[in-house]
Design a protein around this motif. Structure first.
Motif, PDB file in Angstrom:
ATOM      1  N   UNK A  10       0.867  -1.179   0.000  1.00  0.00           N
ATOM      2  CA  UNK A  10       0.000   0.000   0.000  1.00  0.00           C
ATOM      3  C   UNK A  10       0.903   1.228   0.000  1.00  0.00           C
ATOM      4  N   UNK A  11       0.821   2.038  -1.052  1.00  0.00           N
ATOM      5  CA  UNK A  11       1.687   3.211  -1.165  1.00  0.00           C
ATOM      6  C   UNK A  11       0.896   4.459  -0.801  1.00  0.00           C
ATOM      7  N   UNK A  12       1.390   5.206   0.180  1.00  0.00           N
ATOM      8  CA  UNK A  12       0.811   6.512   0.490  1.00  0.00           C
ATOM      9  C   UNK A  12       1.801   7.547   0.008  1.00  0.00           C
ATOM     10  N   UNK A  13       1.333   8.508  -0.761  1.00  0.00           N
ATOM     11  CA  UNK A  13       2.238   9.472  -1.373  1.00  0.00           C
ATOM     12  C   UNK A  13       1.747  10.896  -1.153  1.00  0.00           C
ATOM     13  N   UNK A  14       2.655  11.781  -0.788  1.00  0.00           N
ATOM     14  CA  UNK A  14       2.312  13.197  -0.714  1.00  0.00           C
ATOM     15  C   UNK A  14       2.990  13.867   0.473  1.00  0.00           C
ATOM     16  N   UNK A  15       3.233  15.171   0.362  1.00  0.00           N
ATOM     17  CA  UNK A  15       3.819  15.897   1.493  1.00  0.00           C
ATOM     18  C   UNK A  15       2.894  15.795   2.706  1.00  0.00           C
ATOM     19  N   UNK A  16       3.444  15.424   3.837  1.00  0.00           N
ATOM     20  CA  UNK A  16       2.637  15.282   5.052  1.00  0.00           C
ATOM     21  C   UNK A  16       2.167  13.860   5.290  1.00  0.00           C
ATOM     22  N   UNK A  17       2.388  12.972   4.324  1.00  0.00           N
ATOM     23  CA  UNK A  17       1.869  11.606   4.488  1.00  0.00           C
ATOM     24  C   UNK A  17       2.544  10.876   5.646  1.00  0.00           C
ATOM     25  N   UNK A  18       3.739  11.329   6.068  1.00  0.00           N
ATOM     26  CA  UNK A  18       4.421  10.654   7.182  1.00  0.00           C
ATOM     27  C   UNK A  18       3.557  10.675   8.441  1.00  0.00           C
ATOM     28  N   UNK A  19       2.676  11.656   8.526  1.00  0.00           N
ATOM     29  CA  UNK A  19       1.830  11.723   9.723  1.00  0.00           C
ATOM     30  C   UNK A  19       0.706  10.686   9.720  1.00  0.00           C
ATOM     31  N   UNK A  20       0.671   9.842   8.701  1.00  0.00           N
ATOM     32  CA  UNK A  20      -0.290   8.740   8.719  1.00  0.00           C
ATOM     33  C   UNK A  20       0.343   7.463   9.262  1.00  0.00           C
ATOM     34  N   UNK A  21       1.598   7.554   9.705  1.00  0.00           N
ATOM     35  CA  UNK A  21       2.299   6.336  10.125  1.00  0.00           C
ATOM     36  C   UNK A  21       1.599   5.648  11.301  1.00  0.00           C
ATOM     37  N   UNK A  22       1.085   6.423  12.243  1.00  0.00           N
ATOM     38  CA  UNK A  22       0.418   5.828  13.406  1.00  0.00           C
ATOM     39  C   UNK A  22      -0.831   5.071  12.992  1.00  0.00           C
ATOM     40  N   UNK A  23      -1.611   5.711  12.152  1.00  0.00           N
ATOM     41  CA  UNK A  23      -2.838   5.109  11.624  1.00  0.00           C
ATOM     42  C   UNK A  23      -2.536   3.776  10.928  1.00  0.00           C
ATOM     43  N   UNK A  24      -1.484   3.770  10.116  1.00  0.00           N
ATOM     44  CA  UNK A  24      -1.099   2.545   9.408  1.00  0.00           C
ATOM     45  C   UNK A  24      -0.575   1.490  10.372  1.00  0.00           C
ATOM     46  N   UNK A  25       0.252   1.949  11.331  1.00  0.00           N
ATOM     47  CA  UNK A  25       0.924   1.021  12.242  1.00  0.00           C
ATOM     48  C   UNK A  25      -0.077   0.282  13.127  1.00  0.00           C
ATOM     49  N   UNK A  47      10.983  12.513  15.665  1.00  0.00           N
ATOM     50  CA  UNK A  47       9.976  12.950  16.636  1.00  0.00           C
ATOM     51  C   UNK A  47       8.561  12.900  16.074  1.00  0.00           C
ATOM     52  N   UNK A  48       8.427  13.283  14.805  1.00  0.00           N
ATOM     53  CA  UNK A  48       7.097  13.235  14.169  1.00  0.00           C
ATOM     54  C   UNK A  48       6.552  11.815  14.241  1.00  0.00           C
ATOM     55  N   UNK A  49       7.403  10.859  13.870  1.00  0.00           N
ATOM     56  CA  UNK A  49       6.974   9.461  13.828  1.00  0.00           C
ATOM     57  C   UNK A  49       6.708   8.934  15.240  1.00  0.00           C
ATOM     58  N   UNK A  50       7.611   9.271  16.167  1.00  0.00           N
ATOM     59  CA  UNK A  50       7.446   8.789  17.545  1.00  0.00           C
ATOM     60  C   UNK A  50       6.137   9.281  18.151  1.00  0.00           C
ATOM     61  N   UNK A  51       5.860  10.559  17.951  1.00  0.00           N
ATOM     62  CA  UNK A  51       4.628  11.140  18.512  1.00  0.00           C
ATOM     63  C   UNK A  51       3.401  10.469  17.933  1.00  0.00           C
ATOM     64  N   UNK A 172       4.194   1.602   2.309  1.00  0.00           N
ATOM     65  CA  UNK A 172       5.325   2.492   2.028  1.00  0.00           C
ATOM     66  C   UNK A 172       4.782   3.914   2.074  1.00  0.00           C
ATOM     67  N   UNK A 173       5.431   4.753   2.856  1.00  0.00           N
ATOM     68  CA  UNK A 173       4.978   6.138   2.983  1.00  0.00           C
ATOM     69  C   UNK A 173       6.005   7.031   2.293  1.00  0.00           C
ATOM     70  N   UNK A 174       5.597   7.600   1.156  1.00  0.00           N
ATOM     71  CA  UNK A 174       6.513   8.405   0.340  1.00  0.00           C
ATOM     72  C   UNK A 174       6.173   9.871   0.595  1.00  0.00           C
ATOM     73  N   UNK A 175       6.897  10.479   1.517  1.00  0.00           N
ATOM     74  CA  UNK A 175       6.610  11.869   1.877  1.00  0.00           C
ATOM     75  C   UNK A 175       7.740  12.757   1.356  1.00  0.00           C
ATOM     76  N   UNK A 176       7.506  13.458   0.241  1.00  0.00           N
ATOM     77  CA  UNK A 176       8.583  14.245  -0.373  1.00  0.00           C
ATOM     78  C   UNK A 176       9.113  15.331   0.559  1.00  0.00           C
TER      79      UNK A 176
END
Lengths: 377, 377
Positions: A10-25, A47-51, A172-176
């Motif tokens: 599942x590919x998530x793409x776009x600026x800011x997509x890293x903040x979906x890591x918790x939802x995915x995890x 820190x973004x990912x940890x939070x 895969x989270x592709x956050x440019x």
């Protein structure tokens, strides 16, 4: 010819997509290990990912002691921690090395054997291995969309890879936006790597399906045009986005689809070199590609003309590519990277053992590889 | 904007690939049900699959009583058999209807509820549903690469669809040799359907990423050029292969990737019509598309110019498309398909309930849909 096309990620793409890591995890595990370099914390990305993981109630362990081109001993140490902490989700964050390390750690944590045994085919995944999420912070390697990990045994200079269906990332989270802090040299190296993934597949086959050619041309054009723009304005998220997206597509099964050549033989030679000398993969490719091209250009004249015309808007494909390397600051020779001329034969021998050269347009043997090495020196 | 790209299906492509069905099925189940039309046996295709499954020791049940646009009662009957025989693998073989029916049968066999309850959201998959393999014998619908099934309730004329992650096929086998017996009209209808999947996504957004545009143009060009060749030589496997491959890519997440519009709004209107009148989906699209295009052309002038130039090599996109429809024998009007002018408002009401029109470039309401219907009449 029957061909396969498979990208079960599942590919998530776009600026800011890293903040979906918790939802995915959340649906993938409850005890996560983040595998990354020290830089990622310094840049504030960790820190973004940890939070985000914390907000979803996920216990998180950070392993941030990776070297560039990580040692197998480092992977084994992290796998030991993962085993002990009963990690069920491994999150790779960084370039190809970090993502490959995440795969290796997940794999080796499933049993007691060291990762090198898996690469030798002496060990196999036991039961379920931890799920994987990959978050590239460098556009180019494509490790997020394949189930392959590559490691070097630094005593024997041997580089090996393993292909294991367990190593497909779930997401895969592709956050440019994560790539804007990447310095010029690494950005350019990633761009050459991405272009090479698709260019090698474009040049090698004799009669690919026209549609697949057109798709490959579309992706190459973006990299050729946009990489210089990125380099002149490193923190522009829009052009970084175009490169991130092109790299992801370039490195997926799409670059090889319907009528392509499978194995990328210049990649094979480069892996032998970067296993021996610890050079950056993109830099190694930049030095090798022109010599590799000239080796088989006589039997694929038409493909090189098409490359020139449809990717660079010029008549001579090889000259156009060399001009472009100059433009992106990657016109390199192996001597600039610390390689030694007298190692040509030894490295050719390693390259031959490492890779499958059967799809190459001409015969490929140790002598020819050594000659490419010398021509690129 | 954060976008998702996901095709977790193993795609096997190429003439002869149908003979890999046994190999694929082996790891997916031991009691298979093949869901198909009576024609497939007559053409000899069913025997190929049966023999191959048998050689792998797989027990096989054949359900070959499907109508075109299958009734939900037919799906329920087959689901009952699947439940009773403890089927763990459903193989859809045919056009979109057969593949959708296979999905519906797999879903409904997991519990006791009729399939319509799943479409109404009143029932949900229970536990694991049987695995799915899809084998299209018609290029165009793309059902093999999505987890959606569409059915009509023939008493209420209501058409509904469900999107359920359980309905992703494990394997899709795209064997162009299975399409050579397809008659002219169905071949042309499939081609229009495939082109429409990508053309709708191409025309609707205002500023898509250039690379995605170029990929879509590559696929459209193949369909535009090769479909007339197929129609003039129906049993040519090479041109059939190009159309099969283009259709598969056109119907996958690739057509919608990075910067596209999501919902295809002409498809929404057509589904309302083919749910009401039992017309062929490709024929319905052929009649509707020009009127649908003219409705929003004023606000997307540039997109239509690009369509003309980059897909048809002409200046006027709509005129070029209409000429092409003429060429492939699909210049149709709704009156030719048995539709009635006075049903415009009723069908517009159904279309509005059925689909999400928010990505449409202009406002979309019952009045506008009814006008498109009348313009296409």
């Amino acid at each position: 010819m029957i061909q396969q096309f498979y990208i079960p990620v599942k590919v998530l793409f776009g600026p800011g997509s890293v903040e979906q890591v918790g939802q995915e995890a959340k649906s993938l595990g409850s005890r996560a290990m983040i595998v990354t370099y020290p830089d990622i914390r310094r840049l504030g990305f960790l820190d973004i990912v940890l939070k985000d993981l914390e907000s979803q109630g996920i216990d998180t362990e950070v392993f941030e002691e990776l070297e560039p081109n990580p040692r197998t001993t480092t992977v084994d140490r992290a796998a030991g921690i993962a085993r002990e902490k009963k990690i069920d989700l491994v999150i790779g964050m960084g370039g190809g090395s970090a993502m490959d390390a995440a795969k290796g750690i997940a794999l080796a944590s499933s049993g007691e054997a060291p990762i090198w045994d898996y690469l030798l085919g002496k060990a196999q995944a036991k039961g379920t291995i931890p799920n994987l999420i990959q978050i590239p912070t460098l556009a180019g390697t494509g490790s997020e969309l394949n189930p392959i990990c590559v490691f070097t045994h630094w005593e024997s200079h041997e580089k090996r890879f393993t292909f294991d269906p367990n190593l497909w990332a779930k997401t895969a989270i592709i956050d440019p936006a994560l790539t804007v802090t990447l310095p010029e040299k690494l950005t350019a190296g990633g761009g050459v790597d991405a272009l090479s993934h698709i260019m090698e597949c474009y040049l090698m086959p004799e009669n690919p399906l026209p549609m697949n050619d057109a798709i490959r041309e579309a992706v190459m054009k973006v990299i050729v045009q946009v990489l210089p723009e990125v380099l002149s304005n490193l923190d522009d998220v829009d052009s970084r986005s175009q490169i991130s997206w092109a790299s992801t597509i370039a490195s997926s099964d799409l670059s090889r689809l319907g009528g392509s050549a499978g194995s990328m033989t210049c990649h094979g030679i480069e892996h032998a070199i970067s296993g021996y000398y610890d050079v950056n993969h993109g830099a190694g490719l930049s030095a090798l590609l022109p010599a590799w091209m000239k080796q088989f250009e006589p039997v694929r004249k038409e493909r090189f003309e098409l490359l020139g015309k449809n990717a660079f808007g010029k008549t001579d494909g090889i000259a156009a590519f060399e001009d472009w390397l100059e433009k992106v600051g990657m016109k390199l020779r192996l001597r600039d990277l610390g390689c030694e001329l007298e190692k040509a034969d030894e490295i050719a021998g390693i390259a031959l053992k490492l890779w499958d050269y059967t799809p190459h347009p001409t015969e490929m043997n140790a002598e020819i590889i050594a000659q490419i090495y010398r021509d690129a020196f």
